[in-house]
Design an enzyme around this catalytic site. Structure first.
Site, PDB file in Angstrom:
ATOM      1  N   LYS A  99       1.409  -2.635 -18.023  1.00  0.00           N
ATOM      2  CA  LYS A  99       2.171  -3.590 -17.209  1.00  0.00           C
ATOM      3  C   LYS A  99       3.660  -3.368 -17.389  1.00  0.00           C
ATOM      4  CE  LYS A  99       0.078  -4.809 -15.277  1.00  0.00           C
ATOM      5  NZ  LYS A  99      -1.139  -4.783 -14.569  1.00  0.00           N
ATOM      6  N   ARG A 101       0.811  -1.222   0.000  1.00  0.00           N
ATOM      7  CA  ARG A 101       0.000   0.000   0.000  1.00  0.00           C
ATOM      8  C   ARG A 101       0.847   1.275   0.000  1.00  0.00           C
ATOM      9  NH1 ARG A 101      -5.304  -1.254   1.583  1.00  0.00           N
ATOM     10  NH2 ARG A 101      -5.662   0.932   1.982  1.00  0.00           N
ATOM     11  N   TRP A 126       2.921   6.043   1.654  1.00  0.00           N
ATOM     12  CA  TRP A 126       3.042   6.479   0.258  1.00  0.00           C
ATOM     13  C   TRP A 126       2.811   7.986   0.311  1.00  0.00           C
ATOM     14  CZ3 TRP A 126      -0.093   8.958  -3.343  1.00  0.00           C
ATOM     15  CH2 TRP A 126       0.336   8.890  -4.685  1.00  0.00           C
ATOM     16  N   GLY A 179      -4.906   8.609   3.922  1.00  0.00           N
ATOM     17  CA  GLY A 179      -5.867   9.490   3.251  1.00  0.00           C
ATOM     18  C   GLY A 179      -5.252  10.858   3.030  1.00  0.00           C
TER      19      GLY A 179
HETATM   20  O1  M6R Z   1      -7.779  -1.732  -6.972  1.00  0.00           O
HETATM   21  P1  M6R Z   1      -8.118  -1.212  -8.335  1.00  0.00           P
HETATM   22  O2  M6R Z   1      -8.383  -2.308  -9.308  1.00  0.00           O
HETATM   23  O3  M6R Z   1      -9.248  -0.233  -8.316  1.00  0.00           O
HETATM   24  O4  M6R Z   1      -6.849  -0.441  -8.803  1.00  0.00           O
HETATM   25  C1  M6R Z   1      -6.854   0.305  -9.981  1.00  0.00           C
HETATM   26  C2  M6R Z   1      -5.450   0.658 -10.435  1.00  0.00           C
HETATM   27  O5  M6R Z   1      -4.821   1.462  -9.483  1.00  0.00           O
HETATM   28  C3  M6R Z   1      -4.597  -0.587 -10.679  1.00  0.00           C
HETATM   29  O6  M6R Z   1      -5.200  -1.453 -11.579  1.00  0.00           O
HETATM   30  C4  M6R Z   1      -3.228  -0.189 -11.209  1.00  0.00           C
HETATM   31  O7  M6R Z   1      -3.350   0.370 -12.472  1.00  0.00           O
HETATM   32  C5  M6R Z   1      -2.323  -1.432 -11.231  1.00  0.00           C
HETATM   33  N1  M6R Z   1      -1.165  -1.182 -10.435  1.00  0.00           N
HETATM   34  C6  M6R Z   1      -1.881  -1.809 -12.588  1.00  0.00           C
HETATM   35  O8  M6R Z   1      -1.066  -2.924 -12.576  1.00  0.00           O
END
Ligand code: M6R
Length: 587
Positions: free
Chosen positions: A463, A27, A72, A97
């Site tokens: 990716k 995270r 982060w 947040g």
């Molecule tokens: O948890 P989510 O599917 O909502 O996340 C969306 C994007 O942040 C997530 O898919 C991101 O693009 C990935 N790190 C891609 O590999």
């Protein structure tokens, strides 16, 4: 983004929190810290860097109540000082947040006070210190009423032998132990520690001691929230014989397809009721989830013949969307906590749409607002880059498109039944190492495709850039000649995905256009005879033949392996790419 952990009980808090933070590192991983309460005193340790930067300090901090954070950065660069917990007077806090009005609050209440950090979060602990006069509930309630933005906060106070959680629009989970209780941002950090959890609602204030949990709603009424089963298991966090989660999770793609099919069966009846009478579909998501929406758009339009749009959730929510009672919104999110997607769902609900959540996280924010859930059963996904959740999403969306279209779901199940074994074969497909080497040396990689292959091209590009930092684009093959072709030279690599038989000839034109400009080409395809056509001119990665609509499940594996192998060649950490976090809970 940011992981928070809290513990109160009879054991050494710092050790439990440290282990929990390691589970939540996906995270955020730019700095970390722990604070414990012992003998009426708070001790804080915090360090820039990953959670293991704390390892040597764990033994120095005693106490059986504590909080921890892996960060982060949103406000203030990664540093020891900006790391959480933040402390003032009798308080220490961790926060996930953004406090959007922190500058205003600082000016209003602390005009001449110089703060220790550059974070938005420090305002929380300063306000608590300023408003506390012996009644913790009232001080926390007062502070909560002043904050604007999103937060999951855990408060530790020297006057209280426990922890207090305050939550609004960011996740916080309370886990029940025996003679001990836990708090975490997400279930994996609680795997193996507790089998039951509670998810406080927005505005709740929860007092957590070793003996129990008391929850107050925003009106300060004592409330009960349901106890749920903690579905995360320690086994889901083990790497086994894989060096990285990314590889482990790509190898789990067959299981994610299988698991998602099984769970769709249990959700099918409710989904059928929700989609009844739908005339138009809007699909929202971010990143990979948006990319799986691009595939879903094609499924819905071709199976149901009703208009479907895929929208990036962060754009969609600010564009005053046209929603009518017969609009179905499909919100896709692995974590179910992505702020833009959750807010998009809330907006659509307020405008009267029906909403279906497609998610891998059964208790997440998105599920609370949706009319029904199409479950993705991919298991815990730890690597920041989404892999098995993408294929799980496509599986769920393929089935959902059948339900929307009123087509035989039995036939869809039958077509999917062969896919896990074809996915396993794709995991073994030859040529990816050579292509990874080409990509690692390239000046830029262009993923091209048409129709459904174009949707996978977008994901291939995301990716590869995410884990290798090689500049990439995912582009419609036919659009190349309208501008992007100018970028093709001897250093460029085009990865052309060709699985749509009726468009294969058209995509082959794009291959020829790149080759004519001296670019290198690799083709990911299951079309017979394609190796012969491009013998000696392009590298062909052959994936198994399958139902055309399901080819993204296989071509996705090829592009995921490509990204993983390129990252390793360039010495990147594929599980924790720079600047990113898995769960994007801020705007
Ligand atoms: O948890 P989510 O599917 O909502 O996340 C969306 C994007 O942040 C997530 O898919 C991101 O693009 C990935 N790190 C891609 O590999």
């Amino acid at each position: 983004m940011c992981g928070i952990v809290g513990y109160t009980g009879g054991r050494r808090a710092s050790e439990i929190i440290y282990e929990g933070l390691k589970q939540l590192e996906y995270r955020g991983y730019d700095s970390a810290g722990i604070a414990t309460l012992s003998g009426g005193n708070i001790t804080v340790v915090k360090r820039q860097g990953r959670v293991n930067a704390l390892e040597n300090c764990i033994g120095d901090i005693s106490g059986s109540t504590g909080i921890g954070h892996t960060r982060w950065a949103t406000h203030g660069k990664p540093s020891d000082i900006n790391a959480h917990p933040h402390s003032a007077g009798k308080f220490a806090v961790v926060h996930n947040g953004i406090i959007e009005n922190y500058a205003y609050l600082k000016e209003r209440f602390f005009k001449d006070v110089s703060f220790t950090s550059q974070t938005d979060s420090e305002i929380i602990v300063r306000l608590l210190d300023a408003f506390y006069s012996g009644n913790l509930l009232s001080a926390i309630n007062k502070v909560g009423s002043l904050l604007k933005g999103s937060y999951a906060i855990v408060v530790m106070c020297t006057d209280f032998n426990g922890l207090v959680v305050l939550k609004y629009n960011n996740p916080a989970i309370i886990g029940y132990g025996s003679g001990e209780n836990f708090i975490a941002s997400d279930c994996p950090a609680l795997a193996g520690l507790c089998s039951e959890i509670t998810i406080p609602e927005d505005g709740d204030i929860a007092f957590v001691t070793k003996d129990g949990v008391e929850i107050y709603d925003a009106g300060l009424n004592r409330v009960e929230r349901p106890r749920l089963e903690n579905l995360a298991t320690p086994a889901s966090l083990e790497l086994g014989d894989c060096p990285h989660y990314m590889l482990k999770e790509i190898r789990e793609v067959p299981a994610s397809v299988e698991g998602t099919v099984l769970s769709y069966r249990t959700a099918e009846a409710k989904l059928k009721r929700v989609v009844n009478g739908v005339k138009r579909v809007i699909i929202i998501g971010c990143g990979t989830a948006y990319n799986s929406g691009l595939v879903a758009k094609r499924y819905i339009e071709s199976f149901a013949r009703i208009p479907a749009e895929a929208e990036i959730a962060g754009e969609f929510r600010y564009k005053n969307p046209i929603i009518t009672a017969d609009t179905l919104v499909i919100a896709i999110s692995q974590s179910g906590e992505t702020a833009d997607t959750v807010e998009g769902v809330k907006l659509c609900k307020s405008l009267g749409a029906k909403v279906i959540a497609v998610t891998n996280s059964p208790y997440s924010g998105i599920t609370r607002y949706a009319d029904a859930v199409a479950p993705v059963t991919a298991g815990s996904e730890i690597c920041v880059a989404a892999t098995k959740s993408y294929t799980g999403q496509i599986t769920a969306l393929y089935l959902l498109a059948h339900t929307i279209a009123g087509l035989s779901i039995g036939e869809a199940y039958a077509r999917l039944a062969v896919m896990p074994s074809l996915c396993k074969k794709t995991l073994e497909c030859a040529g990816i190492d050579t292509l990874a080497d080409m990509c690692a040396r390239s000046g830029g990689v262009y993923f091209l495709g048409r129709d459904i292959d174009c949707a996978v091209a977008a994901e291939g590009s995301l990716k590869l850039k995410e884990v290798s930092y090689v500049p990439c684009e995912g582009y419609p093959a036919g659009e190349l000649k309208h501008g992007t072709l100018a970028l093709i030279d001897i250093k460029a690599v085009a990865v052309v995905i060709i699985t749509s038989k009726h468009l294969a000839g058209k995509s082959e034109n794009a291959v020829e256009q790149v080759l004519s400009r001296r670019g290198k080409v690799a083709i990911i395809s299951n079309i017979d005879g394609i190796e012969k056509t491009f013998e000696g001119r392009a590298q062909v990665i052959k994936i198994p033949a399958c139902d055309e609509n399901l080819s993204p499940l296989l071509s996705a594996i090829a592009v995921q392996l490509l990204a993983y192998k390129t990252a390793l060649l360039l010495d990147r950490d594929p599980d924790k790419p720079r600047n990113l976090a898995k769960s994007v809970t801020v705007e």
